[in-house]
Scaffold this active site. Structure first.
Site, PDB file in Angstrom:
ATOM      1  N   GLY A   1      42.409  35.523  41.787  1.00  0.00           N
ATOM      2  CA  GLY A   1      41.993  36.458  42.823  1.00  0.00           C
ATOM      3  C   GLY A   1      41.813  37.868  42.298  1.00  0.00           C
ATOM      4  O   GLY A   1      42.605  38.355  41.490  1.00  0.00           O
TER       5      GLY A   1
ATOM      6  N   SER B   1      36.601  37.108  43.491  1.00  0.00           N
ATOM      7  CA  SER B   1      37.592  36.170  42.988  1.00  0.00           C
ATOM      8  C   SER B   1      36.817  35.024  42.347  1.00  0.00           C
ATOM      9  O   SER B   1      35.607  34.895  42.564  1.00  0.00           O
ATOM     10  CB  SER B   1      38.483  35.655  44.116  1.00  0.00           C
TER      11      SER B   1
ATOM     12  N   HIS C   1      46.309  35.618  36.289  1.00  0.00           N
ATOM     13  CA  HIS C   1      46.444  35.139  37.670  1.00  0.00           C
ATOM     14  C   HIS C   1      45.778  36.078  38.660  1.00  0.00           C
ATOM     15  O   HIS C   1      45.683  35.775  39.844  1.00  0.00           O
ATOM     16  CB  HIS C   1      47.922  34.940  38.031  1.00  0.00           C
ATOM     17  N   GLY C   2      45.320  37.224  38.181  1.00  0.00           N
ATOM     18  CA  GLY C   2      44.644  38.192  39.037  1.00  0.00           C
ATOM     19  C   GLY C   2      44.070  39.302  38.189  1.00  0.00           C
ATOM     20  O   GLY C   2      43.969  39.185  36.960  1.00  0.00           O
TER      21      GLY C   2
END
Length: 408
Positions: free
Chosen positions: A288, A295, A315-316
């Protein structure tokens, strides 16, 4: 290779001195095979966010962290942008009304689940009846709640196809938090439900041998909390599909705060990822961005660099501004903030200009506090390939100034 080796730590992206120092501390304690930092890394508690530690026969409750099993579920729906755009405001209103955001539970619907008959509840029973009953009751109360912090339910349109996707981000809530703090207490010789002394961010990791009784109990409890997080995300996605009146035809679901038993270079390892997505060859993951950014759905490559990363990726986008910097210091007595760098007007204007229907959220989650996702993805271009690019059209989070002790 896109990464650099700094004092034994493999680092993707621009090194953050604080996170690198934490990773080095982790690398110097226990049976460490390799320490790594993904390109979205920043300081966390003990093990940095975006940090990966590979152990021989050990597991780290502080490395997994307090939000055990925090992760994402994303599904592609059978709707197109034309189906959803005329009613996106109503859809977001219903998501905010029907799904519980914030601390505890704000709606009255409790979710029953076969998970509550799982044999691994015996771990808590072995600790004590009070501990078992308290955590199981909390887990029942909070299953299917999203929480606060950076946890969300989002609606997206895929740029290439116009198809609508939905995704969420949260973990094991209060149950996971009390599990983590309980095992950290036991490791220090305290009562499971005892009050822990103040912890400092840069303390060495807490390590448990996998072949010890405590290590085995933590591993089983962590896996139960992970299954609980999966069940919660499943339930919330089903709620959103029901609100939209559609079904899913493709699913991606993964943790990014967890410890996995994996084989690397022909040996058994424990890989502790905190804010890092597994990316084995062919494995799909959701990553994201901020509410003012894309995303993506990615797939792990079968490459030398991906093997060097121990099949891990971001993870982001990664924070570049702390919550206090962005929103200011909170006075919980008066529920007012002061000194923030980002105003509510700035955030709302940025999100509106990006075409997002926003419900909830404070300036500490605004687009200004995150890197651009493309930047961190470029650093991992030899480890993962982008399969689907998703633009947010609806974002729902807990309201501004919502205290949440369970955030990751």
């Amino acid at each position: 290779m896109a990464y650099q080796e700094i004092n034994g730590v493999r680092v993707w992206g621009a090194p953050d001195p604080g996170a690198l120092s934490q990773a080095r501390t982790c690398a110097e304690n226990g049976n460490v095979i390799q320490a790594l930092l993904m390109a979205d890394h920043h300081k966390g508690y003990s093990q940095p966010i975006g940090g990966v530690m590979v152990y021989d026969g050990q597991i780290s409750p502080s490395g997994v962290g307090y939000d055990i099993g925090c992760g994402n579920k994303a599904v592609r729906t059978k709707l197109s942008a034309a189906d959803i755009m005329p009613r996106i405001s109503t859809v977001m209103d219903e998501i905010a009304r029907q799904i519980s955001f914030g601390v505890g539970r704000v709606n009255e619907i409790q979710v029953d689940h076969e998970l509550f008959d799982d044999p691994d509840w015996a771990v808590y029973a072995a600790i004590g009846k009070q501990e078992h009953d308290k955590l199981k009751s909390l887990a029942r109360e909070q299953l299917g709640t999203v929480g606060s912090g950076n946890h969300f339910v989002d609606v997206f349109v895929e740029e290439a196809t116009g198809q609508v996707w939905i995704a969420n981000h949260f973990g094991s809530r209060g149950f996971g938090h009390k599990t983590a703090s309980g095992f950290l207490n036991l490791a220090a010789g305290r009562e499971f439900l005892g009050k822990a002394p103040g912890e400092h961010m840069d303390q060495p990791p807490v390590l448990l041998d996998m072949n010890s009784e405590l290590g085995d109990m933590y591993y089983r409890a962590m896996r139960l909390a992970g299954r609980y997080a999966y069940a919660g995300r499943d339930h919330v996605i089903e709620q959103v599909l029901g609100i939209m009146g559609t079904e899913a035809d493709f699913t991606v679901h993964n943790h990014h705060n967890y410890a996995w038993k994996e084989q690397h270079d022909g040996r058994d390892t424990i890989v502790v990822r905190k804010g890092a997505t597994p990316s084995a060859p062919g494995q799909m993951g959701f990553i994201g961005g901020s509410m003012g950014d894309i995303s993506v759905i990615v797939r792990g490559k079968d490459s030398v660099e991906n093997r060097d990363s121990y099949y891990s990726t971001v993870h982001g986008a990664g924070r570049i501004m702390s919550r206090t910097q962005a929103a200011g210091k909170m006075n919980w007595k008066t529920r007012t903030r002061s000194g923030g760098q980002i105003t509510d007007l700035q955030m709302k204007e940025a999100v509106r200009n990006y075409g997002v229907e926003l419900r909830g959220a404070g300036t500490d989650e605004s687009p200004f506090v995150y890197r651009k996702l493309r930047e961190v993805l470029d650093a991992h271009s030899e480890t993962v390939e982008v399969m689907h690019v998703l633009k947010p059209i609806g974002v729902c989070m807990a309201g501004a100034n919502e205290f949440d002790p369970y955030k990751d």
